[in-house]
Design a protein around this motif. Structure first.
Motif, PDB file in Angstrom:
ATOM      1  N   SER A 245       0.823  -1.226   0.000  1.00 29.33           N
ATOM      2  CA  SER A 245       0.000   0.000   0.000  1.00 29.33           C
ATOM      3  C   SER A 245       0.855   1.274   0.000  1.00 29.33           C
ATOM      4  O   SER A 245       0.560   2.231   0.719  1.00 29.33           O
ATOM      5  N   LEU A 246       1.885   1.296  -0.794  1.00 27.67           N
ATOM      6  CA  LEU A 246       2.720   2.511  -0.879  1.00 27.67           C
ATOM      7  C   LEU A 246       2.494   3.244  -2.203  1.00 27.67           C
ATOM      8  O   LEU A 246       2.498   4.469  -2.256  1.00 27.67           O
ATOM      9  N   ILE A 247       2.297   2.479  -3.283  1.00 28.92           N
ATOM     10  CA  ILE A 247       1.829   3.092  -4.534  1.00 28.92           C
ATOM     11  C   ILE A 247       0.308   3.063  -4.471  1.00 28.92           C
ATOM     12  O   ILE A 247      -0.282   1.995  -4.259  1.00 28.92           O
ATOM     13  N   HIS A 248      -0.324   4.206  -4.613  1.00 31.12           N
ATOM     14  CA  HIS A 248      -1.784   4.269  -4.445  1.00 31.12           C
ATOM     15  C   HIS A 248      -2.518   4.161  -5.777  1.00 31.12           C
ATOM     16  O   HIS A 248      -3.642   3.683  -5.831  1.00 31.12           O
ATOM     17  N   ALA A 249      -1.874   4.652  -6.848  1.00 29.25           N
ATOM     18  CA  ALA A 249      -2.456   4.523  -8.182  1.00 29.25           C
ATOM     19  C   ALA A 249      -1.373   4.869  -9.187  1.00 29.25           C
ATOM     20  O   ALA A 249      -0.342   5.469  -8.840  1.00 29.25           O
ATOM     21  N   LEU A 250      -1.613   4.467 -10.446  1.00 25.37           N
ATOM     22  CA  LEU A 250      -0.707   4.816 -11.540  1.00 25.37           C
ATOM     23  C   LEU A 250      -1.554   5.281 -12.717  1.00 25.37           C
ATOM     24  O   LEU A 250      -2.644   4.762 -12.954  1.00 25.37           O
ATOM     25  N   VAL A 251      -1.021   6.262 -13.454  1.00 23.97           N
ATOM     26  CA  VAL A 251      -1.685   6.696 -14.678  1.00 23.97           C
ATOM     27  C   VAL A 251      -0.770   6.343 -15.839  1.00 23.97           C
ATOM     28  O   VAL A 251       0.419   6.684 -15.829  1.00 23.97           O
ATOM     29  N   GLY A 252      -1.319   5.611 -16.816  1.00 22.35           N
ATOM     30  CA  GLY A 252      -0.545   5.208 -17.982  1.00 22.35           C
ATOM     31  C   GLY A 252      -0.876   6.095 -19.168  1.00 22.35           C
ATOM     32  O   GLY A 252      -2.053   6.298 -19.492  1.00 22.35           O
ATOM     33  N   PHE A 253       0.146   6.624 -19.820  1.00 25.12           N
ATOM     34  CA  PHE A 253      -0.053   7.549 -20.947  1.00 25.12           C
ATOM     35  C   PHE A 253       0.267   6.875 -22.280  1.00 25.12           C
ATOM     36  O   PHE A 253       0.897   5.808 -22.318  1.00 25.12           O
ATOM     37  N   ASN A 254      -0.148   7.544 -23.366  1.00 27.70           N
ATOM     38  CA  ASN A 254      -0.030   6.946 -24.698  1.00 27.70           C
ATOM     39  C   ASN A 254       1.417   6.859 -25.199  1.00 27.70           C
ATOM     40  O   ASN A 254       1.687   6.264 -26.235  1.00 27.70           O
ATOM     41  N   ASP A 255       2.370   7.447 -24.452  1.00 25.98           N
ATOM     42  CA  ASP A 255       3.779   7.293 -24.831  1.00 25.98           C
ATOM     43  C   ASP A 255       4.441   6.191 -24.008  1.00 25.98           C
ATOM     44  O   ASP A 255       5.657   6.030 -24.051  1.00 25.98           O
ATOM     45  N   GLY A 256       3.619   5.443 -23.246  1.00 24.03           N
ATOM     46  CA  GLY A 256       4.168   4.323 -22.469  1.00 24.03           C
ATOM     47  C   GLY A 256       4.570   4.683 -21.059  1.00 24.03           C
ATOM     48  O   GLY A 256       4.910   3.800 -20.269  1.00 24.03           O
ATOM     49  N   ALA A 257       4.547   5.967 -20.732  1.00 25.05           N
ATOM     50  CA  ALA A 257       4.935   6.352 -19.365  1.00 25.05           C
ATOM     51  C   ALA A 257       3.866   5.950 -18.366  1.00 25.05           C
ATOM     52  O   ALA A 257       2.674   6.028 -18.643  1.00 25.05           O
ATOM     53  N   LEU A 258       4.322   5.497 -17.211  1.00 25.47           N
ATOM     54  CA  LEU A 258       3.420   5.216 -16.094  1.00 25.47           C
ATOM     55  C   LEU A 258       3.820   6.164 -14.971  1.00 25.47           C
ATOM     56  O   LEU A 258       4.958   6.126 -14.504  1.00 25.47           O
ATOM     57  N   MET A 259       2.899   7.020 -14.539  1.00 30.12           N
ATOM     58  CA  MET A 259       3.191   7.919 -13.430  1.00 30.12           C
ATOM     59  C   MET A 259       2.570   7.335 -12.166  1.00 30.12           C
ATOM     60  O   MET A 259       1.359   7.177 -12.097  1.00 30.12           O
ATOM     61  N   ALA A 260       3.430   7.001 -11.207  1.00 29.91           N
ATOM     62  CA  ALA A 260       2.943   6.381  -9.976  1.00 29.91           C
ATOM     63  C   ALA A 260       2.924   7.399  -8.846  1.00 29.91           C
ATOM     64  O   ALA A 260       3.815   8.249  -8.750  1.00 29.91           O
ATOM     65  N   HIS A 261       1.926   7.314  -8.005  1.00 33.53           N
ATOM     66  CA  HIS A 261       1.889   8.142  -6.803  1.00 33.53           C
ATOM     67  C   HIS A 261       2.309   7.260  -5.628  1.00 33.53           C
ATOM     68  O   HIS A 261       1.676   6.248  -5.348  1.00 33.53           O
ATOM     69  N   VAL A 262       3.387   7.660  -4.962  1.00 33.29           N
ATOM     70  CA  VAL A 262       3.949   6.862  -3.874  1.00 33.29           C
ATOM     71  C   VAL A 262       3.865   7.661  -2.579  1.00 33.29           C
ATOM     72  O   VAL A 262       4.230   8.837  -2.556  1.00 33.29           O
ATOM     73  N   GLY A 263       3.385   7.032  -1.520  1.00 35.10           N
ATOM     74  CA  GLY A 263       3.322   7.730  -0.234  1.00 35.10           C
ATOM     75  C   GLY A 263       2.925   6.766   0.860  1.00 35.10           C
ATOM     76  O   GLY A 263       2.469   5.654   0.592  1.00 35.10           O
ATOM     77  N   PRO A 264       3.094   7.182   2.116  1.00 38.01           N
ATOM     78  CA  PRO A 264       2.737   6.297   3.227  1.00 38.01           C
ATOM     79  C   PRO A 264       1.225   6.085   3.282  1.00 38.01           C
ATOM     80  O   PRO A 264       0.472   6.923   2.799  1.00 38.01           O
ATOM     81  N   PRO A 265       0.778   4.962   3.852  1.00 42.71           N
ATOM     82  CA  PRO A 265      -0.665   4.735   3.986  1.00 42.71           C
ATOM     83  C   PRO A 265      -1.236   5.573   5.126  1.00 42.71           C
ATOM     84  O   PRO A 265      -1.483   5.080   6.212  1.00 42.71           O
ATOM     85  N   ASP A 266      -1.414   6.857   4.857  1.00 43.47           N
ATOM     86  CA  ASP A 266      -1.903   7.805   5.857  1.00 43.47           C
ATOM     87  C   ASP A 266      -2.881   8.725   5.137  1.00 43.47           C
ATOM     88  O   ASP A 266      -2.477   9.489   4.239  1.00 43.47           O
ATOM     89  N   MET A 267      -4.178   8.632   5.492  1.00 42.33           N
ATOM     90  CA  MET A 267      -5.190   9.400   4.775  1.00 42.33           C
ATOM     91  C   MET A 267      -5.006  10.904   4.930  1.00 42.33           C
ATOM     92  O   MET A 267      -5.593  11.682   4.184  1.00 42.33           O
ATOM     93  N   ARG A 268      -4.186  11.323   5.884  1.00 36.82           N
ATOM     94  CA  ARG A 268      -3.982  12.767   6.026  1.00 36.82           C
ATOM     95  C   ARG A 268      -3.282  13.358   4.805  1.00 36.82           C
ATOM     96  O   ARG A 268      -3.368  14.563   4.571  1.00 36.82           O
TER      97      ARG A 268
END
Ligand code: NAD
Ligand code: MG
Length: 392
Positions: A245-268
């Protein structure tokens, strides 16, 4: 400039985390309304600490107790669903929607109609009435109405899309820890106890969402929430099991890039992002030491273990009020599991049976999406689910 803030569901897990953030900077906020359920002692304490205008309990039988606790403070006390909706109509700049379940929809809609920024932890709002909620936000945009995601995955996607063109987005991947039973043999799942289902490996959340994480009904709701919030086709949305539960989501773009959001599991983090948006400000969350963490693991979601994911796909394909039916049936099945009336595996079977029984009712599922019809679909699904549980 002080901002007027209301918190719906202030006594819950998200509500408390929201208060933790605003209490660090009390001069920046004027608290308008706080609402809770049975925990009147905590609700009164919060209202006094934050000098709220009004505190509302969802239950009339708690009103006398709430009044007594607020006597002499000048803080108004009220009770019931109508009072919650009325509180949502009081002018506020930023409103946290953190009631659990379909009960979060009416106050959320009311706040949007009054031109508030609605920070949406209550995913049921979009699952049950996505098109209505988006249209309401759009209609009142001139007054300031706006929706911001608070669910950690959706906040992560939202952050990944800043400055991007939606046309370049190929896929959205939301992660799931897998919950309490990720590594259990599937044949043991019927024996899962309430205590086992109520303990999450990574996140500290309310009991209902914790059990929904173990069954993946939470991720199922989040699939629908993703479709509604970002307006993407269901086949572009994926679930990825990621135990840390450190990567919360990833967005994949049409050039093959995946942008990941990484952070602690803390809803704050997600709450604070929505609170400070469009700025970023310092937040009291842990800074990750990736070298110490060492590795991140991933695996595909198993639809045999988690049938809720397959059901969510069917609901997204159906559209209309299928989401309202799905959520209501899930709430009743969850109540049944919590009360010890059905076992863990039976929850998804009950929901599937409700969906198939009501699928032929086109007038119900494909009625115009307004609050009355959402309520009708919700109530029909609850009755049907109760009938199925009682018949067994
Ligand atoms: P919780 O059970 O801890 O708190 C729920 C709050 O809603 C409490 O204040 C409770 O009194 C109130 N409430 C319950 N039933 C109500 C009703 N019928 N009418 C009015 N008020 C009612 O729940 P939570 O974990 O804080 O979750 C709140 C919402 O945020 C849910 O929709 C959940 O899916 C979502 N969410 C939570 C987390 C998390 O980390 N806890 C993360 C993402 C999304
Ligand atoms: Mg989430």
């Amino acid at each position: 400039m002080t901002r007027r803030i209301s918190i719906f569901g202030s006594t819950g897990s998200i509500g408390e985390s929201t208060i933790d953030l605003i209490a660090r900077d009390p001069d920046a906020y004027d608290v308008v309304a706080l609402t809770g359920g049975h925990n009147v002692a905590r609700l009164a304490e919060q209202a006094i600490q934050l000098r709220a205008q009004i505190a509302v309990t969802a239950h009339d039988e708690n009103l006398e107790d709430l009044r007594a606790r607020l006597e002499g403070t000048g803080i108004e006390a009220a009770s019931g669903t109508a009072a919650i909706e009325e509180a949502a109509r009081r002018p506020a700049d930023w409103v946290m929607s953190a009631i659990v379940g379909a009960a979060g929809l009416p106050p959320g809609l009311a706040a949007l109609e009054e031109g508030a920024t609605l920070a949406l932890a209550n995913k049921e709002t979009l699952v049950t009435a996505g098109p209505l909620v988006l249209a309401t936000a759009e209609k009142h945009r001139g007054k300031g109405a706006r929706l911001l995601p608070v669910d950690s995955e959706h906040s992560a996607v939202f952050q990944g899309l800043v400055g991007e063109d939606m046309a370049a987005v190929e896929r959205i991947i939301i992660t799931a820890s897998g919950g309490a039973f990720r590594d259990w043999p599937i044949e043991d799942l019927p024996k899962a106890t309430l205590a086992q289902a109520s303990s999450h490996p990574n996140w500290d959340m309310g009991q209902r969402i914790t059990i929904d994480s173990a069954s993946m009904f939470n991720k199922a709701l989040e699939l629908i929430e993703t479709k509604e919030f970002f307006g993407v086709a269901p086949d572009k949305i994926e679930v990825l099991v990621h135990p840390q539960s450190l990567i919360h989501a990833l967005v994949g773009f049409n050039d093959g890039a995946l942008m990941a959001h990484v952070g602690p599991p803390d809803m704050r983090h997600a709450i604070g992002y929505a609170l400070n948006w469009p700025e970023r400000r310092r937040l009291p969350v842990e800074r990750l030491d990736l070298a110490a963490i060492g590795r991140l693991d991933f695996r595909p979601p198993d639809e045999q273990r988690w049938p809720a994911l397959r059901l969510a796909r069917e609901v997204m394909d159906e559209g209309g009020l299928a989401g309202a039916v799905f959520n209501a049936a899930k709430e009743v099945a969850l109540d049944g599991f919590i009360a010890g009336r059905i076992n863990f595996v039976r929850m998804s079977e009950v929901v599937e049976e409700v969906l198939s029984q009501l699928a032929s009712d086109r007038g119900l599922i494909h009625a115009e999406i307004n609050l009355d019809n959402v309520r009708a679909a919700d109530q029909m699904a609850r009755r049907t689910a109760r009938g199925i549980i009682e018949a067994a």
